[in-house]
Design an enzyme around this catalytic site. Sequence first.
Site, PDB file in Angstrom:
ATOM      1  N   HIS A   1       6.108   0.684  -8.461  1.00  0.00           N
ATOM      2  CA  HIS A   1       6.975   1.865  -8.419  1.00  0.00           C
ATOM      3  C   HIS A   1       8.326   1.490  -7.831  1.00  0.00           C
ATOM      4  CE1 HIS A   1       3.817   5.319  -8.665  1.00  0.00           C
ATOM      5  NE2 HIS A   1       3.633   4.397  -9.583  1.00  0.00           N
TER       6      HIS A   1
ATOM      7  N   TYR B   1       6.937  13.716  -2.725  1.00  0.00           N
ATOM      8  CA  TYR B   1       6.790  14.258  -1.374  1.00  0.00           C
ATOM      9  C   TYR B   1       7.451  15.640  -1.397  1.00  0.00           C
ATOM     10  CZ  TYR B   1       5.504   9.564   0.207  1.00  0.00           C
ATOM     11  OH  TYR B   1       4.864   8.354   0.391  1.00  0.00           O
TER      12      TYR B   1
ATOM     13  N   PRO C   1       0.692   9.309   8.054  1.00  0.00           N
ATOM     14  CA  PRO C   1       0.722   8.629   6.750  1.00  0.00           C
ATOM     15  C   PRO C   1       1.948   8.934   5.890  1.00  0.00           C
ATOM     16  CG  PRO C   1      -0.952  10.356   6.771  1.00  0.00           C
ATOM     17  CD  PRO C   1      -0.450  10.238   8.165  1.00  0.00           C
TER      18      PRO C   1
ATOM     19  N   LYS D   1       3.011   3.659   5.955  1.00  0.00           N
ATOM     20  CA  LYS D   1       3.281   2.433   6.707  1.00  0.00           C
ATOM     21  C   LYS D   1       2.076   1.811   7.414  1.00  0.00           C
ATOM     22  CE  LYS D   1       7.559   1.914   5.816  1.00  0.00           C
ATOM     23  NZ  LYS D   1       7.281   1.537   4.417  1.00  0.00           N
TER      24      LYS D   1
ATOM     25  N   TYR E   1      11.374   2.697   3.178  1.00  0.00           N
ATOM     26  CA  TYR E   1      10.148   2.954   2.414  1.00  0.00           C
ATOM     27  C   TYR E   1       9.594   1.669   1.810  1.00  0.00           C
ATOM     28  CZ  TYR E   1       6.783   5.615  -0.329  1.00  0.00           C
ATOM     29  OH  TYR E   1       5.615   6.121  -0.834  1.00  0.00           O
TER      30      TYR E   1
HETATM   31  P1  RFL Z   1      -9.085   0.044  10.144  1.00  0.00           P
HETATM   32  O1  RFL Z   1      -8.907   0.124   8.697  1.00  0.00           O
HETATM   33  O2  RFL Z   1      -9.321   1.303  10.899  1.00  0.00           O
HETATM   34  O3  RFL Z   1     -10.273  -0.974  10.400  1.00  0.00           O
HETATM   35  C1  RFL Z   1     -10.872  -1.138  11.665  1.00  0.00           C
HETATM   36  C2  RFL Z   1     -12.264  -1.689  11.472  1.00  0.00           C
HETATM   37  O4  RFL Z   1     -12.844  -1.942  12.727  1.00  0.00           O
HETATM   38  C3  RFL Z   1     -14.180  -1.454  12.728  1.00  0.00           C
HETATM   39  N1  RFL Z   1     -14.560  -1.163  14.136  1.00  0.00           N
HETATM   40  C4  RFL Z   1     -15.392  -1.909  14.850  1.00  0.00           C
HETATM   41  N2  RFL Z   1     -16.070  -3.023  14.562  1.00  0.00           N
HETATM   42  C5  RFL Z   1     -16.855  -3.566  15.512  1.00  0.00           C
HETATM   43  N3  RFL Z   1     -17.009  -3.011  16.752  1.00  0.00           N
HETATM   44  C6  RFL Z   1     -16.340  -1.886  17.094  1.00  0.00           C
HETATM   45  N4  RFL Z   1     -16.487  -1.345  18.288  1.00  0.00           N
HETATM   46  C7  RFL Z   1     -15.485  -1.288  16.125  1.00  0.00           C
HETATM   47  N5  RFL Z   1     -14.695  -0.200  16.097  1.00  0.00           N
HETATM   48  C8  RFL Z   1     -14.153  -0.133  14.905  1.00  0.00           C
HETATM   49  C9  RFL Z   1     -14.136  -0.232  11.854  1.00  0.00           C
HETATM   50  O5  RFL Z   1     -15.422   0.101  11.338  1.00  0.00           O
HETATM   51  C10 RFL Z   1     -13.171  -0.694  10.773  1.00  0.00           C
HETATM   52  O6  RFL Z   1     -13.854  -1.313   9.688  1.00  0.00           O
HETATM   53  O7  RFL Z   1      -7.848  -0.661  10.862  1.00  0.00           O
HETATM   54  P2  RFL Z   1      -6.832  -1.805  10.335  1.00  0.00           P
HETATM   55  O8  RFL Z   1      -7.547  -2.961   9.766  1.00  0.00           O
HETATM   56  O9  RFL Z   1      -5.884  -1.999  11.458  1.00  0.00           O
HETATM   57  O10 RFL Z   1      -6.061  -1.110   9.109  1.00  0.00           O
HETATM   58  C11 RFL Z   1      -5.213  -0.011   9.307  1.00  0.00           C
HETATM   59  C12 RFL Z   1      -5.212   0.894   8.064  1.00  0.00           C
HETATM   60  O11 RFL Z   1      -6.542   1.190   7.718  1.00  0.00           O
HETATM   61  C13 RFL Z   1      -4.437   2.184   8.286  1.00  0.00           C
HETATM   62  O12 RFL Z   1      -3.261   1.948   9.020  1.00  0.00           O
HETATM   63  C14 RFL Z   1      -4.036   2.857   6.954  1.00  0.00           C
HETATM   64  O13 RFL Z   1      -5.173   3.304   6.260  1.00  0.00           O
HETATM   65  C15 RFL Z   1      -3.097   4.031   7.196  1.00  0.00           C
HETATM   66  N6  RFL Z   1      -2.741   4.772   5.984  1.00  0.00           N
HETATM   67  C16 RFL Z   1      -1.773   4.292   5.103  1.00  0.00           C
HETATM   68  N7  RFL Z   1      -1.183   3.105   5.335  1.00  0.00           N
HETATM   69  C17 RFL Z   1      -0.282   2.605   4.440  1.00  0.00           C
HETATM   70  O14 RFL Z   1       0.259   1.510   4.686  1.00  0.00           O
HETATM   71  N8  RFL Z   1       0.047   3.254   3.264  1.00  0.00           N
HETATM   72  C18 RFL Z   1      -0.510   4.455   2.962  1.00  0.00           C
HETATM   73  O15 RFL Z   1      -0.236   4.967   1.881  1.00  0.00           O
HETATM   74  C19 RFL Z   1      -1.435   5.035   3.900  1.00  0.00           C
HETATM   75  N9  RFL Z   1      -2.035   6.209   3.647  1.00  0.00           N
HETATM   76  C20 RFL Z   1      -3.371   5.986   5.691  1.00  0.00           C
HETATM   77  C21 RFL Z   1      -2.987   6.692   4.510  1.00  0.00           C
HETATM   78  C22 RFL Z   1      -4.359   6.505   6.537  1.00  0.00           C
HETATM   79  C23 RFL Z   1      -4.951   7.708   6.220  1.00  0.00           C
HETATM   80  N10 RFL Z   1      -5.949   8.171   7.109  1.00  0.00           N
HETATM   81  C24 RFL Z   1      -7.216   8.592   6.688  1.00  0.00           C
HETATM   82  C25 RFL Z   1      -5.801   7.969   8.537  1.00  0.00           C
HETATM   83  C26 RFL Z   1      -3.573   7.906   4.201  1.00  0.00           C
HETATM   84  C27 RFL Z   1      -4.528   8.430   5.064  1.00  0.00           C
HETATM   85  C28 RFL Z   1      -5.112   9.775   4.694  1.00  0.00           C
HETATM   86  C1  PHB Z   2      -1.964   7.703  -0.779  1.00  0.00           C
HETATM   87  O1  PHB Z   2      -1.889   7.521  -2.006  1.00  0.00           O
HETATM   88  O2  PHB Z   2      -3.053   7.796  -0.205  1.00  0.00           O
HETATM   89  C2  PHB Z   2      -0.720   7.847   0.007  1.00  0.00           C
HETATM   90  C3  PHB Z   2       0.496   7.576  -0.597  1.00  0.00           C
HETATM   91  C4  PHB Z   2       1.661   7.727   0.131  1.00  0.00           C
HETATM   92  C5  PHB Z   2       1.603   8.138   1.441  1.00  0.00           C
HETATM   93  C6  PHB Z   2       0.394   8.381   2.056  1.00  0.00           C
HETATM   94  C7  PHB Z   2      -0.791   8.241   1.332  1.00  0.00           C
HETATM   95  O3  PHB Z   2       2.762   8.303   2.132  1.00  0.00           O
END
Ligand code: RFL
Ligand code: PHB
Length: 394
Positions: free
Chosen positions: A74, A203, A295, A299, A389
């Site tokens: 994109h 957005y 989110p 980032k 972005y």
């Molecule tokens: P994670 O993915 O939370 O993984 C952590 C892992 O550690 C495990 N864990 C343990 N293991 C052993 N012992 C323990 N005591 C433990 N405690 C926890 C967990 O089970 C898990 O497997 O962290 P990590 O690797 O730092 O990754 C971070 C990302 O997952 C997170 O920042 C993103 O998902 C955030 N996010 C987005 N980021 C983007 O860059 N672009 C996006 O479009 C975006 N959209 C989002 C998002 C996060 C969302 N939510 C649900 C918070 C959209 C949403 C809705």
């Molecule tokens: C997603 O597709 O889950 C998504 C995309 C953009 C965002 C957050 C989440 O800013």
Amino acid sequence: MTLKTQVGIIGSGPAGLLLSQLLHKQGIDSVILEKHSRAHVEGRIRAGILEQGTVDMLDEAGVGERLHEEGLIHDGIGIQFNGVNHRIGFKARDTGKTVTVYGQTEVTKDLMDAHAARGQDPFYEAEDVRISGIEAGTPTLKCLFQGKGLEVQCKIIVGCDGYHGVSRQSFPSDVLNTFERVYPFGWLGVLADVKPVSEELIYNNHKNGFALASQRSATRSRYYIQCELNESVEEWSDDRFWETLIHMFGEEVGPKIETGPSIEKSIAPLRSFVAEPMRYKSLFLAGDSAHVVPPTGAKGLNLAASDVHYLTEGLVDYFSTGSTSGLDLYSDRALARVWTAIRFSWWFTHLTHRFPENETHGMAYKLQIAELEYLVQSESAKASLAENYVGLPF
Ligand code: RFL
Ligand code: PHB
């Protein structure tokens, strides 16, 4: 059972898996302890947008093949307010960069497959992971694995265990400074096998709140709407969700939204959080264990990758030459980039969401619309959004 390794990693989210894979490529040995099963970790629907720097790292890790086949490139996003959608392009704005739509679920799967292929699966379902020996210079991880004690003796421990993990809690309290803002709303997300309403993400600042049209592929859409923190998914039937979403996207976009049964529906709270420093002696933090962004700016996953970039550099230097200079710089380098993303995500969230103080169309709402008008008219304002972005350079 007792194992010895160079780097002990807690958590097999994107941060832990990517770190381990990049270290492996450089001949550095690591062991991952993960609390949940592989299926559970893979099943979490989260991020969808990868910055170019993240894509480059996945290539470097040798797991970019499917991403390049299936990921969608994109070079712009839509910003909608007062019912009108305005496009902000990235490439034209000197960044020369794009973003790739490829789900975190897929990134995780590709990395887990790579681990399995080299016969070094994480220890999934490792219970009660504990960190010891940091003060004594004998960093050790202990846990219960398949009902038996497992001890991992390491040189370095990296906490990639997310916001609720144990690593950050293992820092002495007088070492850690934390900064936190919990937003007074959440995001209700729905995943469905329907064609995305638009080629690019939209957005949307609607008078009832924020809405986002995102996607995973040409046939799979991801939509979000702002919700109250005390709401539960049970209160949101698919019909209610689609009706609300179509209404929020207005006359121009709303009628084009395809609807269908949801594959997944979840509510996520929004917070900004930073823990400083990201290192105590031989214990390091990377990803959500050290910082969380709302989110809105897409980032979170990308910041996890940039931490891993700086940490891998430091670790490679340390294990090949014995120099600690990269490791000593890690926390400052990572945090400098983290704060730029915290700021951007904060700004973008404030610009697009309904806060309790601006829901009555008062001063705060008027200012939000004035800023959005400025954003879509000013070339420099658009360039600034695009630059952030697509991701600031490492
Ligand atoms: P994670 O993915 O939370 O993984 C952590 C892992 O550690 C495990 N864990 C343990 N293991 C052993 N012992 C323990 N005591 C433990 N405690 C926890 C967990 O089970 C898990 O497997 O962290 P990590 O690797 O730092 O990754 C971070 C990302 O997952 C997170 O920042 C993103 O998902 C955030 N996010 C987005 N980021 C983007 O860059 N672009 C996006 O479009 C975006 N959209 C989002 C998002 C996060 C969302 N939510 C649900 C918070 C959209 C949403 C809705
Ligand atoms: C997603 O597709 O889950 C998504 C995309 C953009 C965002 C957050 C989440 O800013």
